[in-house]
Scaffold this motif. Sequence first.
Motif, PDB file in Angstrom:
ATOM      1  N   MET A   1      42.380  57.880  45.217  1.00 38.11           N
ATOM      2  CA  MET A   1      42.144  56.445  45.134  1.00 38.11           C
ATOM      3  C   MET A   1      43.402  55.688  45.559  1.00 38.11           C
ATOM      4  O   MET A   1      44.500  55.980  45.104  1.00 38.11           O
ATOM      5  N   THR A   2      43.235  54.691  46.431  1.00 38.10           N
ATOM      6  CA  THR A   2      44.372  53.883  46.866  1.00 38.10           C
ATOM      7  C   THR A   2      44.380  52.499  46.230  1.00 38.10           C
ATOM      8  O   THR A   2      45.315  51.736  46.443  1.00 38.10           O
ATOM      9  N   ALA A   3      43.324  52.181  45.472  1.00 35.96           N
ATOM     10  CA  ALA A   3      43.294  50.869  44.815  1.00 35.96           C
ATOM     11  C   ALA A   3      44.380  50.788  43.753  1.00 35.96           C
ATOM     12  O   ALA A   3      44.700  51.771  43.080  1.00 35.96           O
ATOM     13  N   ARG A   4      44.942  49.599  43.566  1.00 40.50           N
ATOM     14  CA  ARG A   4      45.903  49.370  42.500  1.00 40.50           C
ATOM     15  C   ARG A   4      45.884  47.883  42.154  1.00 40.50           C
ATOM     16  O   ARG A   4      45.602  47.027  43.009  1.00 40.50           O
ATOM     17  N   LEU A   5      46.160  47.596  40.908  1.00 41.20           N
ATOM     18  CA  LEU A   5      46.243  46.214  40.450  1.00 41.20           C
ATOM     19  C   LEU A   5      47.709  45.860  40.268  1.00 41.20           C
ATOM     20  O   LEU A   5      48.407  46.476  39.450  1.00 41.20           O
ATOM     21  N   ILE A   6      48.172  44.894  41.025  1.00 42.11           N
ATOM     22  CA  ILE A   6      49.544  44.433  40.927  1.00 42.11           C
ATOM     23  C   ILE A   6      49.577  43.280  39.934  1.00 42.11           C
ATOM     24  O   ILE A   6      48.865  42.283  40.097  1.00 42.11           O
ATOM     25  N   VAL A   7      50.385  43.425  38.886  1.00 38.03           N
ATOM     26  CA  VAL A   7      50.462  42.416  37.834  1.00 38.03           C
ATOM     27  C   VAL A   7      51.743  41.605  38.014  1.00 38.03           C
ATOM     28  O   VAL A   7      52.855  42.140  37.939  1.00 38.03           O
ATOM     29  N   ASP A   8      51.578  40.317  38.267  1.00 40.03           N
ATOM     30  CA  ASP A   8      52.703  39.413  38.518  1.00 40.03           C
ATOM     31  C   ASP A   8      53.216  38.884  37.175  1.00 40.03           C
ATOM     32  O   ASP A   8      52.644  37.962  36.586  1.00 40.03           O
ATOM     33  N   LEU A   9      54.300  39.456  36.695  1.00 41.98           N
ATOM     34  CA  LEU A   9      54.818  39.088  35.384  1.00 41.98           C
ATOM     35  C   LEU A   9      55.498  37.725  35.390  1.00 41.98           C
ATOM     36  O   LEU A   9      55.500  37.028  34.367  1.00 41.98           O
ATOM     37  N   HIS A  10      56.067  37.326  36.507  1.00 49.75           N
ATOM     38  CA  HIS A  10      56.608  35.968  36.595  1.00 49.75           C
ATOM     39  C   HIS A  10      55.490  34.943  36.414  1.00 49.75           C
ATOM     40  O   HIS A  10      55.667  33.930  35.722  1.00 49.75           O
ATOM     41  N   ALA A  11      54.353  35.193  37.044  1.00 48.65           N
ATOM     42  CA  ALA A  11      53.222  34.271  36.896  1.00 48.65           C
ATOM     43  C   ALA A  11      52.727  34.247  35.457  1.00 48.65           C
ATOM     44  O   ALA A  11      52.366  33.190  34.932  1.00 48.65           O
ATOM     45  N   LEU A  12      52.696  35.417  34.810  1.00 50.54           N
ATOM     46  CA  LEU A  12      52.321  35.458  33.398  1.00 50.54           C
ATOM     47  C   LEU A  12      53.252  34.581  32.571  1.00 50.54           C
ATOM     48  O   LEU A  12      52.795  33.772  31.743  1.00 50.54           O
ATOM     49  N   ASP A  13      54.558  34.719  32.785  1.00 46.27           N
ATOM     50  CA  ASP A  13      55.528  33.908  32.058  1.00 46.27           C
ATOM     51  C   ASP A  13      55.244  32.419  32.256  1.00 46.27           C
ATOM     52  O   ASP A  13      55.211  31.633  31.299  1.00 46.27           O
ATOM     53  N   THR A  14      55.044  32.037  33.498  1.00 48.13           N
ATOM     54  CA  THR A  14      54.836  30.624  33.812  1.00 48.13           C
ATOM     55  C   THR A  14      53.556  30.106  33.186  1.00 48.13           C
ATOM     56  O   THR A  14      53.520  28.997  32.624  1.00 48.13           O
ATOM     57  N   ILE A 257      37.769  51.535  56.443  1.00 52.53           N
ATOM     58  CA  ILE A 257      37.236  52.166  55.234  1.00 52.53           C
ATOM     59  C   ILE A 257      38.313  52.120  54.159  1.00 52.53           C
ATOM     60  O   ILE A 257      39.449  52.559  54.377  1.00 52.53           O
ATOM     61  N   ILE A 258      37.942  51.561  52.996  1.00 51.79           N
ATOM     62  CA  ILE A 258      38.871  51.469  51.872  1.00 51.79           C
ATOM     63  C   ILE A 258      38.223  52.094  50.647  1.00 51.79           C
ATOM     64  O   ILE A 258      37.011  52.299  50.598  1.00 51.79           O
ATOM     65  N   ASP A 259      39.050  52.375  49.650  1.00 53.14           N
ATOM     66  CA  ASP A 259      38.573  53.073  48.454  1.00 53.14           C
ATOM     67  C   ASP A 259      38.684  52.129  47.258  1.00 53.14           C
ATOM     68  O   ASP A 259      39.730  52.020  46.629  1.00 53.14           O
ATOM     69  N   ILE A 260      37.576  51.414  46.948  1.00 53.68           N
ATOM     70  CA  ILE A 260      37.604  50.501  45.802  1.00 53.68           C
ATOM     71  C   ILE A 260      36.369  50.674  44.925  1.00 53.68           C
ATOM     72  O   ILE A 260      35.899  49.711  44.318  1.00 53.68           O
ATOM     73  N   GLY A 261      35.828  51.861  44.817  1.00 51.35           N
ATOM     74  CA  GLY A 261      34.665  52.052  43.942  1.00 51.35           C
ATOM     75  C   GLY A 261      35.088  52.019  42.492  1.00 51.35           C
ATOM     76  O   GLY A 261      35.017  53.026  41.784  1.00 51.35           O
ATOM     77  N   VAL A 262      35.518  50.846  42.015  1.00 46.90           N
ATOM     78  CA  VAL A 262      36.302  50.787  40.787  1.00 46.90           C
ATOM     79  C   VAL A 262      35.787  49.805  39.748  1.00 46.90           C
ATOM     80  O   VAL A 262      36.403  49.643  38.712  1.00 46.90           O
ATOM     81  N   PHE A 263      34.657  49.135  40.003  1.00 46.61           N
ATOM     82  CA  PHE A 263      34.116  48.202  39.026  1.00 46.61           C
ATOM     83  C   PHE A 263      32.979  48.844  38.251  1.00 46.61           C
ATOM     84  O   PHE A 263      32.200  49.632  38.793  1.00 46.61           O
ATOM     85  N   PRO A 339      39.805  51.449  34.198  1.00 48.89           N
ATOM     86  CA  PRO A 339      41.155  51.786  33.712  1.00 48.89           C
ATOM     87  C   PRO A 339      41.823  52.879  34.517  1.00 48.89           C
ATOM     88  O   PRO A 339      43.026  53.108  34.371  1.00 48.89           O
ATOM     89  N   THR A 340      41.068  53.577  35.377  1.00 50.38           N
ATOM     90  CA  THR A 340      41.687  54.601  36.219  1.00 50.38           C
ATOM     91  C   THR A 340      42.454  53.997  37.390  1.00 50.38           C
ATOM     92  O   THR A 340      43.223  54.699  38.046  1.00 50.38           O
ATOM     93  N   VAL A 341      42.229  52.719  37.661  1.00 48.17           N
ATOM     94  CA  VAL A 341      42.990  52.048  38.717  1.00 48.17           C
ATOM     95  C   VAL A 341      44.405  51.794  38.206  1.00 48.17           C
ATOM     96  O   VAL A 341      44.585  51.161  37.173  1.00 48.17           O
TER      97      VAL A 341
END
Length: 354
Positions: A1-14, A257-263, A339-341
Motif C-alpha cells: 500500500m502506498t497510501a498515507r495520511l499526512i498530519v499537519d501539526l502546525h495546522a492543528l496548533d493553529t 493506477i494508485i492504491d487507495i482501497g482504504v475506506f 487504520p492500516t493506512v
Amino acid sequence: MTARLIVDLHALDTNIRRVQTRLAPAELMLVVKNDAYGHGISRVVPRALALGVSWFGAFDVATAAAVRRAAGDGPRIFVWLVPGRREIGDALTLDADVGVGDADVLEDVAAVAAARSQRARVHLKIDTGLHRNGIRPEEWADAVGRARSLQDAGLIEVVGIWSHIAEASDDEDDAARAAFDHAVEVARAAGLTPALRHLAASAAGTTRPEFRYEMTRVGAFCYGIAPAGGPSAADLGLTPIGTLTASVIAVEGNDAIIDIGVFDGLPSPLAGRTDVGTPGGTRRLVGVGEDSRVEGWPGMVVGDEVVIYGTGSRGEPTSTDLAEVLDTIGEEIAVRLSPTVPREDDDARSAPQS
C-alpha cells in the motif's frame, strides 16, 4: 500500500488556538473519538496539552485509556459510553469523568463507586430533544433528586450537566437550549451545584456565544473539518490537518493506477464523482477499489504522488467536499480511513509555541 495520511501539526496548533480564542472564556473540551478523528491520539493529545487544553472528550473507555496514556495524570477525560459496570470501573480507574444519561446507569455508577470506595465524578445528561440517550425531561426531577442523595452519601459528585443538540436549525437549537437551561434550574433546586455546563459542539459553539456556557465540546473544527453544506474550513479560518496521498504504482494507457482501497464502506460511490490533485493538475478519480484509477496527465510516471483529499490548495477536495458527494459529513470520511493506512507527521520535530 502506498497510501498515507499526512498530519499537519502546525495546522492543528493553529486550529486549536483559534477555537480557544473564539470560545473564551468558556473552556475547550477537545473531542478525540475514533482515534482523534483518524489522526492519531498519540500525536494530537500532546500537542493539545502544550496549548493548554486540559479536557478531552473520549466517547468510550478504550479511547479514554489511549488519552490517559498520551496525556499522563492531570488532564480531565470525559467518557460517556459506559454500557456496564465493568466499563464504569475502568473509567474510574482512569480517573475519568463519567457521562450519565440513564437512571439505571446512575445506579450502576454509584454501586461501582461504593465497591471501590471511590467517589465518581458525574455529568448528568438531559435529553433536550435529539434523543441521543439522555434522561427524559419527565424523569429528570426524580433523577436529580436521586443524584443528590447519592452525592450526600459520598458516592458521586455531580460536577456537570450536559446534552447534545442537533445543530440543524437555530429554532431547534434554541428550543433545546431552553430545555437545557430548565433542566439546570431543576438540578439546582434539588441542591446540586454543577460547576460545568456543556451543550454545544463545533458549529453552535463557535458561532453562538449563548451556547458556550463554561465548556464547549469541539472535535471536527479543531481538525479543520468543516460542516457539510455549511461554510468552508477557509471561511471558518481553519485548515484541514489531514492530507491523504497515494503514489502511482502503474501506468495503463491513459490512466494512472494508485492504491487507495482504504475506506470502510465508502470507496465505490466515489468513483467518477470526484477529482484529485496530481503533478499534472486536477484529474478525475475514475475507479476506486483494488484497481484504483486516475485519468492520466502528460509525463506521468510510477512514483508520482496523487492527493486524494487535503486542504484544497492543489485542486484536491477536502474531506468535507468528499462527504458532500456522498451526502454525509466530513468527519465520516476521516474516521472511516482504514487504520492500516500509515499516519505521518509533517512536523514531527517541532512543538507548538505557547
